[in-house]
Design a protein around this motif. Structure first.
Motif, PDB file in Angstrom:
ATOM      1  N   LEU A 259       6.827  -2.985  -5.185  1.00  0.00           N
ATOM      2  CA  LEU A 259       7.454  -1.841  -4.537  1.00  0.00           C
ATOM      3  C   LEU A 259       6.508  -1.466  -3.411  1.00  0.00           C
ATOM      4  O   LEU A 259       5.385  -1.026  -3.657  1.00  0.00           O
ATOM      5  CB  LEU A 259       7.634  -0.679  -5.522  1.00  0.00           C
ATOM      6  N   ARG A 260       6.940  -1.672  -2.170  1.00  0.00           N
ATOM      7  CA  ARG A 260       6.019  -1.626  -1.031  1.00  0.00           C
ATOM      8  C   ARG A 260       6.597  -0.838   0.138  1.00  0.00           C
ATOM      9  O   ARG A 260       7.744  -0.421   0.120  1.00  0.00           O
ATOM     10  CB  ARG A 260       5.691  -3.048  -0.595  1.00  0.00           C
ATOM     11  N   ARG A 261       5.755  -0.714   1.171  1.00  0.00           N
ATOM     12  CA  ARG A 261       6.179  -0.096   2.427  1.00  0.00           C
ATOM     13  C   ARG A 261       7.257  -0.962   3.073  1.00  0.00           C
ATOM     14  O   ARG A 261       7.350  -2.158   2.812  1.00  0.00           O
ATOM     15  CB  ARG A 261       4.991   0.022   3.386  1.00  0.00           C
ATOM     16  N   TRP A 262       8.053  -0.337   3.919  1.00  0.00           N
ATOM     17  CA  TRP A 262       9.119  -1.042   4.625  1.00  0.00           C
ATOM     18  C   TRP A 262       8.538  -1.807   5.806  1.00  0.00           C
ATOM     19  O   TRP A 262       7.583  -1.371   6.438  1.00  0.00           O
ATOM     20  CB  TRP A 262      10.164  -0.045   5.103  1.00  0.00           C
ATOM     21  N   ARG A 263       9.135  -2.961   6.096  1.00  0.00           N
ATOM     22  CA  ARG A 263       8.722  -3.807   7.210  1.00  0.00           C
ATOM     23  C   ARG A 263       9.902  -4.028   8.153  1.00  0.00           C
ATOM     24  O   ARG A 263      11.060  -3.956   7.745  1.00  0.00           O
ATOM     25  CB  ARG A 263       8.244  -5.168   6.708  1.00  0.00           C
ATOM     26  N   GLU A 264       9.595  -4.367   9.367  1.00  0.00           N
ATOM     27  CA  GLU A 264      10.627  -4.645  10.373  1.00  0.00           C
ATOM     28  C   GLU A 264      11.580  -5.739   9.888  1.00  0.00           C
ATOM     29  O   GLU A 264      12.794  -5.650  10.065  1.00  0.00           O
ATOM     30  CB  GLU A 264       9.963  -5.048  11.697  1.00  0.00           C
ATOM     31  N   GLU A 265      11.042  -6.750   9.227  1.00  0.00           N
ATOM     32  CA  GLU A 265      11.884  -7.868   8.785  1.00  0.00           C
ATOM     33  C   GLU A 265      12.805  -7.502   7.615  1.00  0.00           C
ATOM     34  O   GLU A 265      13.666  -8.293   7.231  1.00  0.00           O
ATOM     35  CB  GLU A 265      11.040  -9.101   8.443  1.00  0.00           C
ATOM     36  N   ASP A 266      12.663  -6.316   7.061  1.00  0.00           N
ATOM     37  CA  ASP A 266      13.573  -5.847   6.010  1.00  0.00           C
ATOM     38  C   ASP A 266      14.893  -5.355   6.587  1.00  0.00           C
ATOM     39  O   ASP A 266      15.883  -5.241   5.861  1.00  0.00           O
ATOM     40  CB  ASP A 266      12.951  -4.683   5.217  1.00  0.00           C
ATOM     41  N   ARG A 267      14.912  -5.028   7.880  1.00  0.00           N
ATOM     42  CA  ARG A 267      16.077  -4.373   8.472  1.00  0.00           C
ATOM     43  C   ARG A 267      17.371  -5.184   8.331  1.00  0.00           C
ATOM     44  O   ARG A 267      18.384  -4.645   7.891  1.00  0.00           O
ATOM     45  CB  ARG A 267      15.812  -4.060   9.943  1.00  0.00           C
ATOM     46  N   ALA A 268      17.353  -6.451   8.688  1.00  0.00           N
ATOM     47  CA  ALA A 268      18.581  -7.260   8.643  1.00  0.00           C
ATOM     48  C   ALA A 268      19.089  -7.448   7.206  1.00  0.00           C
ATOM     49  O   ALA A 268      20.272  -7.214   6.937  1.00  0.00           O
ATOM     50  CB  ALA A 268      18.382  -8.598   9.341  1.00  0.00           C
TER      51      ALA A 268
ATOM     52  N   ALA B 168      18.197   3.833   9.789  1.00  0.00           N
ATOM     53  CA  ALA B 168      17.767   5.228   9.644  1.00  0.00           C
ATOM     54  C   ALA B 168      17.365   5.522   8.196  1.00  0.00           C
ATOM     55  O   ALA B 168      16.390   6.247   7.950  1.00  0.00           O
ATOM     56  CB  ALA B 168      18.883   6.169  10.100  1.00  0.00           C
ATOM     57  N   LEU B 169      18.095   4.962   7.238  1.00  0.00           N
ATOM     58  CA  LEU B 169      17.763   5.164   5.830  1.00  0.00           C
ATOM     59  C   LEU B 169      16.396   4.572   5.506  1.00  0.00           C
ATOM     60  O   LEU B 169      15.577   5.210   4.832  1.00  0.00           O
ATOM     61  CB  LEU B 169      18.846   4.550   4.934  1.00  0.00           C
ATOM     62  N   SER B 170      16.111   3.369   5.983  1.00  0.00           N
ATOM     63  CA  SER B 170      14.808   2.764   5.695  1.00  0.00           C
ATOM     64  C   SER B 170      13.678   3.549   6.368  1.00  0.00           C
ATOM     65  O   SER B 170      12.607   3.715   5.786  1.00  0.00           O
ATOM     66  CB  SER B 170      14.777   1.290   6.107  1.00  0.00           C
ATOM     67  N   LYS B 171      13.922   4.062   7.561  1.00  0.00           N
ATOM     68  CA  LYS B 171      12.888   4.870   8.243  1.00  0.00           C
ATOM     69  C   LYS B 171      12.645   6.178   7.496  1.00  0.00           C
ATOM     70  O   LYS B 171      11.504   6.613   7.349  1.00  0.00           O
ATOM     71  CB  LYS B 171      13.302   5.139   9.689  1.00  0.00           C
ATOM     72  N   ARG B 172      13.712   6.826   7.035  1.00  0.00           N
ATOM     73  CA  ARG B 172      13.562   8.065   6.266  1.00  0.00           C
ATOM     74  C   ARG B 172      12.821   7.780   4.959  1.00  0.00           C
ATOM     75  O   ARG B 172      11.966   8.557   4.528  1.00  0.00           O
ATOM     76  CB  ARG B 172      14.918   8.705   5.989  1.00  0.00           C
TER      77      ARG B 172
END
Length: 183
Positions: free
Chosen positions: A14-23, A49-53
């Motif tokens: 369970l980790r921080r979000w990454r740019e490559e998670d978006r797609a 927006a959900l991943s950024k929040r």
């Protein structure tokens, strides 16, 4: 609390979000099977927006919706975590445990395994007194996860979700509770 911690289980990170998670996250949020018990599919913009929040919550509170990765493969499969309930109801303020996994990741016990880690973090590190979870009655898969976590439902706690119009097919929600003393 600063940057939200990563949590690790036997099979999951369970980790921080990454740019490559978006797609892949946008594909999950556009899958009608995954979103069956939610009001609408999400657009790419809404998914981003959900991943950024979720990441802002991790940074601000020390808990949130973590990006969920299978350790063995490094594959991103969705999210699991804790979020502040953002509407007024008889049980708020409250912190909810929730999850959303890609369809192919269902049936492997990932939601339960990751949610247990999130709940443990909420009680042991954050100091929460109670964690809740909510869903519609027809969502038997999520309800089974809630029961496996040791959560209990009292029918008198069921409620009409205030973000949905009266009579909406998803309006009636079941509330499951887990006090720290029962964890």
């Amino acid at each position: 609390m600063g940057k939200g911690p990563e949590l690790r289980t036997e099979r999951l990170l369970l980790r921080r979000w990454r740019e490559e998670d978006r797609a892949p996250f946008a594909r999950i949020n556009a899958d009608p099977d995954v979103m069956r018990y939610l009001p609408a599919l999400l657009t790419c913009g809404e998914s981003d927006a959900l991943s950024k929040r979720a990441q802002r919550d991790l940074d601000e509170y020390g808990y949130g919706l973590w990006a969920l990765e299978v350790v063995e493969t490094g594959e991103f499969i969705g999210f699991t975590g804790l979020l502040n309930v953002r509407f007024a109801a008889h049980f708020t303020p409250a912190v909810e445990v929730g999850w959303r996994l890609a369809r192919h990741a269902w049936g492997h016990g990932y939601a339960t395994e990751a949610a247990r880690a999130a709940v443990r973090h909420g009680f042991d590190r954050v100091g929460l007194a109670e964690i809740v979870s909510l869903t519609v009655g027809a969502n038997t898969r999520s309800r089974a996860v809630m029961r496996r976590l040791g959560m209990r439902r009292a029918p008198e706690d069921d409620f009409a979700h205030p973000a949905l119009p009266a009579g909406h097919r998803l309006s009636r929600h079941l509330l499951y509770r887990l006090p720290r003393s029962a964890a």
